[in-house]
Scaffold this motif. Structure first.
Motif, PDB file in Angstrom:
ATOM      1  N   UNK A  81      29.900 -44.242  39.603  1.00 22.10           N
ATOM      2  CA  UNK A  81      29.242 -44.908  40.724  1.00 22.10           C
ATOM      3  C   UNK A  81      29.355 -44.057  41.990  1.00 22.10           C
ATOM      4  N   UNK A  82      30.311 -43.124  42.034  1.00 23.06           N
ATOM      5  CA  UNK A  82      30.494 -42.272  43.198  1.00 23.06           C
ATOM      6  C   UNK A  82      29.898 -40.881  43.006  1.00 23.06           C
ATOM      7  N   UNK A  83      29.841 -40.422  41.763  1.00 16.95           N
ATOM      8  CA  UNK A  83      29.319 -39.090  41.476  1.00 16.95           C
ATOM      9  C   UNK A  83      28.746 -39.107  40.066  1.00 16.95           C
ATOM     10  N   UNK A  84      27.481 -38.708  39.931  1.00 14.44           N
ATOM     11  CA  UNK A  84      26.837 -38.702  38.614  1.00 14.44           C
ATOM     12  C   UNK A  84      27.519 -37.695  37.688  1.00 14.44           C
ATOM     13  N   UNK A  85      27.255 -37.833  36.388  1.00 14.90           N
ATOM     14  CA  UNK A  85      27.812 -36.877  35.428  1.00 14.90           C
ATOM     15  C   UNK A  85      27.328 -35.458  35.721  1.00 14.90           C
ATOM     16  N   UNK A  86      26.070 -35.323  36.114  1.00 17.07           N
ATOM     17  CA  UNK A  86      25.547 -34.005  36.456  1.00 17.07           C
ATOM     18  C   UNK A  86      26.277 -33.400  37.648  1.00 17.07           C
ATOM     19  N   UNK A  87      26.554 -34.225  38.658  1.00 19.94           N
ATOM     20  CA  UNK A  87      27.297 -33.750  39.827  1.00 19.94           C
ATOM     21  C   UNK A  87      28.728 -33.399  39.438  1.00 19.94           C
ATOM     22  N   UNK A  88      29.325 -34.199  38.548  1.00 13.81           N
ATOM     23  CA  UNK A  88      30.676 -33.888  38.082  1.00 13.81           C
ATOM     24  C   UNK A  88      30.692 -32.554  37.352  1.00 13.81           C
ATOM     25  N   UNK A  89      29.693 -32.307  36.512  1.00 15.23           N
ATOM     26  CA  UNK A  89      29.621 -31.037  35.782  1.00 15.23           C
ATOM     27  C   UNK A  89      29.502 -29.872  36.753  1.00 15.23           C
ATOM     28  N   UNK A  90      28.714 -30.036  37.794  1.00 18.14           N
ATOM     29  CA  UNK A  90      28.594 -28.994  38.811  1.00 18.14           C
ATOM     30  C   UNK A  90      29.901 -28.757  39.529  1.00 18.14           C
ATOM     31  N   UNK A 109      37.778 -30.381  31.549  1.00 20.79           N
ATOM     32  CA  UNK A 109      37.041 -31.502  32.144  1.00 20.79           C
ATOM     33  C   UNK A 109      35.544 -31.238  32.084  1.00 20.79           C
ATOM     34  N   UNK A 110      35.135 -29.990  32.347  1.00 19.78           N
ATOM     35  CA  UNK A 110      33.721 -29.644  32.266  1.00 19.78           C
ATOM     36  C   UNK A 110      33.195 -29.878  30.849  1.00 19.78           C
ATOM     37  N   UNK A 111      33.920 -29.419  29.855  1.00 16.34           N
ATOM     38  CA  UNK A 111      33.477 -29.600  28.466  1.00 16.34           C
ATOM     39  C   UNK A 111      33.354 -31.080  28.113  1.00 16.34           C
ATOM     40  N   UNK A 112      34.320 -31.877  28.531  1.00 16.72           N
ATOM     41  CA  UNK A 112      34.265 -33.310  28.230  1.00 16.72           C
ATOM     42  C   UNK A 112      33.109 -33.992  28.963  1.00 16.72           C
ATOM     43  N   UNK A 113      32.854 -33.578  30.202  1.00 13.81           N
ATOM     44  CA  UNK A 113      31.734 -34.141  30.965  1.00 13.81           C
ATOM     45  C   UNK A 113      30.410 -33.771  30.310  1.00 13.81           C
ATOM     46  N   UNK A 114      30.266 -32.508  29.901  1.00 12.98           N
ATOM     47  CA  UNK A 114      29.033 -32.092  29.217  1.00 12.98           C
ATOM     48  C   UNK A 114      28.844 -32.865  27.919  1.00 12.98           C
ATOM     49  N   UNK A 115      29.913 -33.081  27.193  1.00 14.16           N
ATOM     50  CA  UNK A 115      29.836 -33.867  25.955  1.00 14.16           C
ATOM     51  C   UNK A 115      29.342 -35.283  26.251  1.00 14.16           C
TER      52      UNK A 115
END
Length: 89
Positions: free
Chosen positions: A15-24, A41-47
């Motif tokens: 709700x604060x940051x989209x998955x795409x923003x988290x990946x960035x 964390x990046x790998x898990x977010x991409x998954x």
């Protein structure tokens, strides 16, 4: 407590940051390993985004400086994601 985090944490963070923003934020698109936890964390977010092949790629070439417990963590996440085995050089 772990179950409560599993259920409630993702919606809160998304709700604060989209998955795409988290990946960035964790370095999507960067070939550098700034930190092992960040790369995991990046790998898990991409998954979670459905980008499983990219998730495996970001964990596919750890630097030689990644040893011991961190190396075991990377290998464990790769196994959990179902990534192909690393080719040792």
């Amino acid at each position: 407590m772990a179950e409560a985090l599993r259920v409630h944490a993702p919606p809160y963070f998304e709700s604060h940051r989209s998955l795409g923003a988290q990946a960035g934020y964790y370095g999507r698109g960067s070939p550098r390993w700034y930190s092992v936890p960040g790369r995991i964390y990046l790998a898990l977010t991409l998954h979670r985004m459905g980008e499983s092949e990219e998730a495996c790629r970001v964990l596919s070439d750890p630097p030689k400086s990644v040893v011991g417990t961190w190396r075991a963590q990377v290998d464990s996440v790769r196994d959990w994601l179902g990534c192909p085995p690393l080719i040792t050089r």
